[in-house]
Design a protein around this motif. Structure first.
Motif, PDB file in Angstrom:
ATOM      1  N   SER A  41       0.815  -1.218   0.000  1.00  9.12           N
ATOM      2  CA  SER A  41       0.000   0.000   0.000  1.00  9.12           C
ATOM      3  C   SER A  41       0.843   1.261   0.000  1.00  9.12           C
ATOM      4  CB  SER A  41      -0.931   0.000   1.216  1.00  9.12           C
ATOM      5  OG  SER A  41      -0.171  -0.053   2.417  1.00  9.12           O
ATOM      6  N   VAL A  42       2.116   1.163   0.382  1.00 10.88           N
ATOM      7  CA  VAL A  42       2.950   2.370   0.482  1.00 10.88           C
ATOM      8  C   VAL A  42       4.243   2.292  -0.317  1.00 10.88           C
ATOM      9  CG1 VAL A  42       2.056   3.036   2.742  1.00 10.88           C
ATOM     10  CG2 VAL A  42       4.028   1.500   2.606  1.00 10.88           C
ATOM     11  N   ILE A  43       4.584   1.148  -0.874  1.00  8.29           N
ATOM     12  CA  ILE A  43       5.893   1.016  -1.518  1.00  8.29           C
ATOM     13  C   ILE A  43       5.816   0.104  -2.725  1.00  8.29           C
ATOM     14  CG2 ILE A  43       6.889  -1.042  -0.416  1.00  8.29           C
ATOM     15  CD1 ILE A  43       8.599   2.379  -0.492  1.00  8.29           C
ATOM     16  N   LYS A  44       6.670   0.375  -3.718  1.00 10.73           N
ATOM     17  CA  LYS A  44       6.830  -0.512  -4.866  1.00 10.73           C
ATOM     18  C   LYS A  44       8.319  -0.797  -5.042  1.00 10.73           C
ATOM     19  CE  LYS A  44       2.813   1.097  -7.533  1.00 10.73           C
ATOM     20  NZ  LYS A  44       2.363   1.744  -8.793  1.00 10.73           N
ATOM     21  N   VAL A  45       8.626  -2.054  -5.279  1.00  9.38           N
ATOM     22  CA  VAL A  45       9.995  -2.456  -5.557  1.00  9.38           C
ATOM     23  C   VAL A  45      10.063  -2.939  -6.997  1.00  9.38           C
ATOM     24  CG1 VAL A  45      11.892  -4.007  -4.955  1.00  9.38           C
ATOM     25  CG2 VAL A  45      10.384  -3.122  -3.154  1.00  9.38           C
ATOM     26  N   TYR A  46      10.945  -2.330  -7.790  1.00  5.93           N
ATOM     27  CA  TYR A  46      11.124  -2.707  -9.186  1.00  5.93           C
ATOM     28  C   TYR A  46      12.485  -3.386  -9.346  1.00  5.93           C
ATOM     29  CZ  TYR A  46       7.634   1.040  -9.769  1.00  5.93           C
ATOM     30  OH  TYR A  46       6.529   1.851  -9.665  1.00  5.93           O
ATOM     31  N   GLN A  47      12.576  -4.301 -10.305  1.00  5.29           N
ATOM     32  CA  GLN A  47      13.858  -4.933 -10.585  1.00  5.29           C
ATOM     33  C   GLN A  47      14.015  -5.154 -12.081  1.00  5.29           C
ATOM     34  OE1 GLN A  47      13.637  -8.651  -8.386  1.00  5.29           O
ATOM     35  NE2 GLN A  47      13.077  -9.777 -10.235  1.00  5.29           N
ATOM     36  N   ARG A  48      15.293  -5.183 -12.501  1.00  8.64           N
ATOM     37  CA  ARG A  48      15.583  -5.416 -13.922  1.00  8.64           C
ATOM     38  C   ARG A  48      16.884  -6.194 -14.020  1.00  8.64           C
ATOM     39  NH1 ARG A  48      16.331  -0.351 -17.923  1.00  8.64           N
ATOM     40  NH2 ARG A  48      18.227  -0.086 -16.665  1.00  8.64           N
ATOM     41  N   PRO A  49      16.871  -7.321 -14.752  1.00  7.50           N
ATOM     42  CA  PRO A  49      18.111  -8.103 -14.891  1.00  7.50           C
ATOM     43  C   PRO A  49      19.128  -7.362 -15.743  1.00  7.50           C
ATOM     44  CG  PRO A  49      16.391  -8.999 -16.297  1.00  7.50           C
ATOM     45  CD  PRO A  49      15.734  -7.945 -15.444  1.00  7.50           C
ATOM     46  N   LEU A  50      20.387  -7.535 -15.410  1.00  9.16           N
ATOM     47  CA  LEU A  50      21.462  -6.939 -16.177  1.00  9.16           C
ATOM     48  C   LEU A  50      21.933  -7.936 -17.226  1.00  9.16           C
ATOM     49  CD1 LEU A  50      23.468  -5.225 -13.308  1.00  9.16           C
ATOM     50  CD2 LEU A  50      22.029  -4.121 -15.000  1.00  9.16           C
ATOM     51  N   VAL A  61      13.288   1.487  -5.737  1.00  7.75           N
ATOM     52  CA  VAL A  61      12.241   1.463  -4.714  1.00  7.75           C
ATOM     53  C   VAL A  61      11.596   2.842  -4.677  1.00  7.75           C
ATOM     54  CG1 VAL A  61      11.719   1.144  -2.271  1.00  7.75           C
ATOM     55  CG2 VAL A  61      13.509  -0.228  -3.343  1.00  7.75           C
ATOM     56  N   SER A  62      10.272   2.874  -4.703  1.00  8.23           N
ATOM     57  CA  SER A  62       9.547   4.141  -4.692  1.00  8.23           C
ATOM     58  C   SER A  62       8.349   4.026  -3.772  1.00  8.23           C
ATOM     59  CB  SER A  62       9.074   4.486  -6.107  1.00  8.23           C
ATOM     60  OG  SER A  62       8.309   5.677  -6.118  1.00  8.23           O
ATOM     61  N   ILE A 173       9.963   8.763  -0.992  1.00 11.15           N
ATOM     62  CA  ILE A 173      11.337   8.296  -1.096  1.00 11.15           C
ATOM     63  C   ILE A 173      11.537   7.585  -2.427  1.00 11.15           C
ATOM     64  CG2 ILE A 173      10.856   6.081   0.033  1.00 11.15           C
ATOM     65  CD1 ILE A 173      13.638   6.261   1.315  1.00 11.15           C
ATOM     66  N   PHE A 174      12.739   7.730  -3.000  1.00 14.45           N
ATOM     67  CA  PHE A 174      13.141   6.956  -4.164  1.00 14.45           C
ATOM     68  C   PHE A 174      14.549   6.444  -3.911  1.00 14.45           C
ATOM     69  CE2 PHE A 174      15.795   6.716  -7.938  1.00 14.45           C
ATOM     70  CZ  PHE A 174      15.111   5.763  -8.677  1.00 14.45           C
ATOM     71  N   MET A 175      14.791   5.191  -4.267  1.00 16.44           N
ATOM     72  CA  MET A 175      16.127   4.628  -4.128  1.00 16.44           C
ATOM     73  C   MET A 175      16.460   3.766  -5.333  1.00 16.44           C
ATOM     74  SD  MET A 175      17.763   2.273  -1.090  1.00 16.44           S
ATOM     75  CE  MET A 175      16.602   0.923  -1.391  1.00 16.44           C
ATOM     76  N   TYR A 176      17.668   3.928  -5.851  1.00 16.41           N
ATOM     77  CA  TYR A 176      18.232   3.018  -6.852  1.00 16.41           C
ATOM     78  C   TYR A 176      19.357   2.256  -6.184  1.00 16.41           C
ATOM     79  CZ  TYR A 176      21.069   1.171 -10.610  1.00 16.41           C
ATOM     80  OH  TYR A 176      21.795   0.328 -11.408  1.00 16.41           O
TER      81      TYR A 176
END
Length: 231
Positions: A41-50, A61-62, A173-176
């Motif tokens: 409800s408060v956060i999304k975690v995204y991922q992408r393979p290299l 993370v946003s 918040i945003f984090m890479y």
């Protein structure tokens, strides 16, 4: 779109564009083509393979946080305090590299893997972004030939993280994050613990107050937690 500059160091390894990019992603993360393994409800975690590094992912993370932005930024920068809450820190201290402040970070890894260490630089700037105060912290590993690798330790040579925290109608918040642990970790372990890492990251980001700060800016801790469950 631009970020007005606030406090900054006299010299920096990070460009103005990198700080502005963190500001822009805080407002609207660029995640086209990224997977979303965790949504709360408060956060999304995204991922992408290299593509060039099989088994490794980069993360974004946003979301919304419950701790004051100033507190989150201060906790991130406080190395002494991190040694109290992060059980995977073996050693963490500031060093001088060519007259510039850097950080030496040694991480505990579960048996039978070797511990990792890393030398990185970081910089915090408090910016004015469209009338709002934004804390941006950038960190990146560096090569230090004279700082020799320790026996039985694997040097992490690819580490990058950016953190942006801003107060809108709620605290955002945003984090890479990206970390290549190096060594000979089987691909099946990497593929599995990335799933655990993203799940634990979401859980940690949803914590409150200072505990949230510890989790939100310590995504690498989730990777080690995931390995403990698999090895």
């Amino acid at each position: 779109m631009s970020c007005g500059c606030g406090r900054m160091a006299s010299a920096s390894r990070f460009s103005e564009e990198e700080f502005q990019e963190a500001c822009a992603e805080l407002q609207r993360p660029r995640v086209s083509g990224w997977e979303i393994p965790v949504v709360t409800s408060v956060i999304k975690v995204y991922q992408r393979p290299l593509k060039k590094l099989t088994g490794l992912h980069e993360y974004k993370v946003s979301g919304i946080v419950r701790s004051p932005p100033d507190l989150l930024a201060d906790v991130y920068m406080d190395l002494d305090y991190r040694k109290q809450w992060d059980q995977y820190v073996q050693e963490l201290r500031e060093i001088k590299v060519d007259g510039e402040e850097a950080v030496y970070w040694q991480m505990k890894y579960p048996f039978p893997m070797s511990n990792r260490d890393c030398v990185y630089v970081r910089q915090r700037r408090d910016l004015n972004f469209e009338g709002w105060k934004v804390h941006v912290i950038l960190a990146q590993s560096i090569s230090v030939p004279w700082f020799s690798e320790k026996s039985g330790m694997i040097r992490v040579k690819q580490y990058k993280q950016s953190l942006a925290i801003q107060s809108y109608d709620s605290w955002r918040i945003f984090m890479y994050y990206f970390n290549n642990p190096g060594g000979q970790i089987p691909f099946w372990i990497l593929n599995n613990f990335t799933k655990v890492r993203s799940q634990e990251a979401a859980g940690e980001v949803c914590l409150a107050d200072v505990n949230l700060a510890c989790g939100a800016v310590g995504l690498e801790r989730c990777a080690i937690s995931g390995l403990r469950k698999l090895v």
